[in-house]
Design a protein around this motif. Structure first.
Motif, short mmCIF file in Angstrom:
data_model
loop_
_atom_site.label_atom_id
_atom_site.label_comp_id
_atom_site.label_asym_id
_atom_site.label_seq_id
_atom_site.Cartn_x
_atom_site.Cartn_y
_atom_site.Cartn_z
N ARG A 194 51.60 24.82 43.95
CA ARG A 194 50.22 24.87 44.92
C ARG A 194 50.36 25.84 45.75
O ARG A 194 49.57 26.92 46.02
CB ARG A 194 50.05 23.56 45.45
CG ARG A 194 48.56 23.75 46.17
CD ARG A 194 48.29 22.33 46.58
NE ARG A 194 49.40 21.37 47.33
CZ ARG A 194 49.96 20.48 46.76
NH1 ARG A 194 49.51 19.85 45.62
NH2 ARG A 194 51.08 19.81 47.63
N SER A 248 44.63 24.82 41.87
CA SER A 248 45.12 24.27 42.93
C SER A 248 44.44 22.76 43.02
O SER A 248 45.35 21.94 43.24
CB SER A 248 44.56 24.71 44.38
OG SER A 248 45.15 24.23 45.41
N SER A 284 46.95 19.33 42.68
CA SER A 284 46.90 18.09 43.66
C SER A 284 46.66 16.93 42.86
O SER A 284 47.20 15.95 43.22
CB SER A 284 45.64 18.53 44.45
OG SER A 284 46.09 19.64 45.57
#
Length: 369
Positions: free
Chosen positions: A286, A348, A352
């Motif tokens: 990330r 991203s 997550s």
């Protein structure tokens, strides 16, 4: 005023009839196509071809019927006729990846490997995520003596579908590559995964993978030298018998199979340490994505995808997420920095969501026998 239930009051009877005829024709061609597919599944290729030809009489632009007709001829060994059918499909839809891949397969049967490679490359250009096209290209490259390029294509196919590794190790098309270090590593991955799933004797590994016994023993020796396997002995009716276990270090990383209950049911689960390591890699991934660091992103994704690293645990515990990472990795390799810059928020968010699922804890799953 228009009719209450649709339609147009100015519509001529001939227009209504034409629309009805079109609907009937569309239904008939699809019905004939389905019959053809059913005939193929019952190994009635001549009946299948007749059904596809009848469908094509109703609609000569019916691409799927041309493709299936070609495949039926292929199964009859009529490779030139099959190529002609695929060409008809490609005249209508030049971006049909299936037609290109199957056309390559027909050329392969005719031992025209150069044309087979060209067809595979066309299919891959259209759909870079088609593992079978990459696999076929690997076969054809190896057969023409381009072993290094063949192994690169094989690696790509395995990244897309891990089952291609098991398929490759017993595929005679890779005979020219078997002595290469890259191919021997693929055999090691398959052997290691087999032991992880509980096939811990040489005979069991040979049986479940189809790999030659000598190659299995060589892979076990190499894996043992790398500190990934431990040799054990167990007494049976005839005496002592050797079997193998993952070393504690590798078992902690990729998980292992154990028997539970009176019936010895197998279960595979990833240990907490493995999940923590995966979460750490996701955190680094990330951060790399947010910085726009292409090489660091690809390196993190490789750790999560590669069966020799965290890939096996990801496949067992988070199969869909492993697939998403694999496809993203392929796009990063194909399109590079441009793709990363344009998809930072998407990547991203994906990372997550995966991390959130990983942090929920290990999931115990029945092992496949």
């Amino acid at each position: 005023m228009g009719r209450f239930f649709g339609g147009n009051e100015d519509e001529r009877p001939s227009d209504v009839q034409e629309r009805q005829n079109f609907t009937d024709t569309d239904f008939q061609k699809r019905d004939l196509y389905k019959k053809g597919v059913n005939h193929m599944s019952n190994d009635k290729m001549l009946d299948a071809i007749r059904s596809f030809e009848l469908a094509l009489r109703l609609d000569p632009q019916y691409v799927d019927a041309w493709v299936k007709k070609g495949y039926a001829h292929f199964h009859l060994g009529e490779y030139t006729v099959a190529v002609a059918a695929y060409d008809k499909a490609l005249e209508i839809d030049v971006n049909n990846a299936d037609a290109w891949n199957l056309k390559g397969l027909a050329y392969y049967k005719m031992k025209n490997y150069e044309k087979a490679i060209e067809c595979c490359e066309k299919a891959i250009d259209i759909n870079p995520n088609d593992g079978m096209s990459w696999y076929n290209k690997a076969c054809y490259m190896t057969l023409t003596g381009k072993v290094d390029e063949g192994l690169e294509a094989l690696k790509r196919s395995i990244e897309i579908d891990i089952q291609n590794a098991r398929k490759a190790v017993k595929d005679r098309d890779f005979e020219n590559a078997r002595a290469e270090e890259g191919f021997r590593r693929i055999i090691e991955v398959v052997v290691l995964e087999s032991i992880r799933q509980g096939y811990d004797y040489v005979g069991k590994i040979v049986w479940v993978t189809g790999i030659d016994k000598v190659e299995v023993e060589d892979a076990i020796m190499r894996l043992s030298m790398k500190g990934l396997l431990t040799r054990r002995e167990k007494r049976n009716i005839t005496g002592m018998e050797e079997y193998y276990e993952l070393t504690k270090e590798i078992a902690d990383k990729v998980g292992s199979t154990k028997k539970v209950g009176l019936l010895g049911r197998k279960e595979v689960s990833a240990p907490m340490q493995q999940l923590k390591d995966i979460s750490d890699v996701l955190g680094r991934a990330r951060e790399a994505v947010e910085k726009g660091d292409l090489e660091a992103t690809k390196k993190c994704f490789d750790e999560l995808i590669n069966p020799a690293k965290h890939g096996s645990a990801m496949i067992e515990q988070f199969f869909d997420e492993h697939r998403d990472l694999r496809l993203a990795q392929i796009r990063l390799r194909d399109k590079g920095q441009e793709y990363l810059n344009a998809n930072k928020s998407v990547l991203s968010d994906m990372i997550s969501k995966i991390d959130m699922k990983v942090r929920q804890g290990p999931v115990s799953k029945p092992a496949k026998d």
